[in-house]
Scaffold this active site. Structure first.
Site, PDB file in Angstrom:
ATOM      1  N   CYS A   2      21.755  47.833  10.014  1.00 56.51           N
ATOM      2  CA  CYS A   2      21.193  47.037  11.116  1.00 56.51           C
ATOM      3  C   CYS A   2      21.017  45.610  10.636  1.00 56.51           C
ATOM      4  CB  CYS A   2      19.868  47.624  11.581  1.00 56.51           C
ATOM      5  SG  CYS A   2      18.607  47.628  10.315  1.00 56.51           S
ATOM      6  N   VAL A  23      19.322  47.454   5.299  1.00 59.69           N
ATOM      7  CA  VAL A  23      18.272  46.705   6.005  1.00 59.69           C
ATOM      8  C   VAL A  23      18.218  45.271   5.471  1.00 59.69           C
ATOM      9  CG1 VAL A  23      15.796  46.613   6.481  1.00 59.69           C
ATOM     10  CG2 VAL A  23      16.944  48.836   6.316  1.00 59.69           C
ATOM     11  N   ILE A  35      19.658  46.695   0.356  1.00 60.98           N
ATOM     12  CA  ILE A  35      18.993  45.464   0.792  1.00 60.98           C
ATOM     13  C   ILE A  35      20.085  44.472   1.180  1.00 60.98           C
ATOM     14  CG2 ILE A  35      17.410  43.630   0.091  1.00 60.98           C
ATOM     15  CD1 ILE A  35      16.634  45.656  -2.280  1.00 60.98           C
ATOM     16  N   LYS A  36      20.121  44.153   2.470  1.00 56.58           N
ATOM     17  CA  LYS A  36      21.156  43.234   2.966  1.00 56.58           C
ATOM     18  C   LYS A  36      20.673  41.798   2.769  1.00 56.58           C
ATOM     19  CE  LYS A  36      23.461  43.917   6.860  1.00 56.58           C
ATOM     20  NZ  LYS A  36      23.608  44.207   8.316  1.00 56.58           N
ATOM     21  N   ILE A  37      21.469  41.028   2.058  1.00 55.52           N
ATOM     22  CA  ILE A  37      21.089  39.644   1.770  1.00 55.52           C
ATOM     23  C   ILE A  37      22.225  38.709   2.189  1.00 55.52           C
ATOM     24  CG2 ILE A  37      20.474  38.023  -0.062  1.00 55.52           C
ATOM     25  CD1 ILE A  37      19.119  40.242  -1.512  1.00 55.52           C
TER      26      ILE A  37
END
Ligand code: G3P
Length: 228
Positions: free
Chosen positions: A27, A58, A85-87
């Site tokens: 997402c 996320v 962890i989306k960065i």
């Protein structure tokens, strides 16, 4: 190729999971906004449904590396170690990716619009990099080619980073990258539905059913005719 759902609607996630072989959920803040719910409450419900082994990606919100790193720690604490962890791959994002990757965290470099962005995220230690295929197309470039070139660059550099291709508007874009052998694609439910939605398939299956019923009677099948 792993196949993930790019959506945070629990009803849609459950519907797609019921029928398709799915490896997880991704997402972004825009997707979360559409649901209008407390993000952690919703994400915990998604995690409970998909199980601890499935991938959940996320995104952090902060613009500076320190905030991104702290958000990353919190996201993992709330949603488990198998949460990616989306960065966004900005200079501050690369700094955060290097730090979180050095701790052994699962990181996905996102908002990738060009080849060097993807390559640098891989070099910084991201497990996945997410080129936005359709958005790149809309800029007048070829999103599929950009995704393939990042895939090739990562392989040539012997990096373990995989492509998590994102932003699809049609089945063909996904098919092309699946055929090429990219590691993963995250796809909205309506595009997943389109993979096998075809009048030809429906009419072939209908014809088989009609032929069987012509042979054995209405509403029969291989179960009901046993011992008859
Ligand atoms: O999550 C990032 C990506 O999937 C964005 O997709 O459809 O907003 O271009 P879209």
């Amino acid at each position: 190729m792993k196949l993930l759902i790019d959506n945070a609607n629990l009803g849609e996630i459950k519907r797609i999971y019921e029928f398709y072989p799915i490896d997880g959920v991704t997402c972004n803040p825009t997707i979360l906004r559409k649901e209008g719910k407390n993000p952690y409450k919703l994400l915990k419900a998604i995690r409970a449904f998909i199980g601890e082994d499935a991938q959940l990606h996320v995104q952090v919100i902060g613009m500076d590396a320190i905030t991104m790193i702290e958000e990353g720690h919190q996201i993992q604490k709330e949603l488990g170690a198998n949460t990616y962890i989306k960065i966004p791959v900005t200079p501050e994002g690369l700094k955060a990716i290097k730090h979180l990757a050095s701790e052994g965290a699962n990181v996905t470099g996102t908002a990738v619009y060009n080849q060097m962005q993807g390559f640098l995220a891989g070099k910084a230690g991201a497990k996945y990099v997410a080129p936005y295929v359709n958005r790149i197309d809309n800029l007048g470039y070829d999103g599929i080619t950009v995704a393939k070139q990042i895939h090739d660059m990562l392989k040539q550099a012997n990096l373990e980073t995989n492509i998590l291709a994102a932003s699809f508007k049609n089945s063909f874009q996904v098919l092309d990258l699946c055929e090429y052998g990219v590691g993963a694609a995250t796809v909205a439910p309506d595009v997943i539905d389109g993979f096998i939605k075809s009048d030809v398939i429906t009419s072939a299956v209908d014809a088989f059913t009609k032929d069987f019923e012509a042979l054995c009677g209405e509403d029969t099948n291989m179960l009901t005719i046993a011992n008859s």
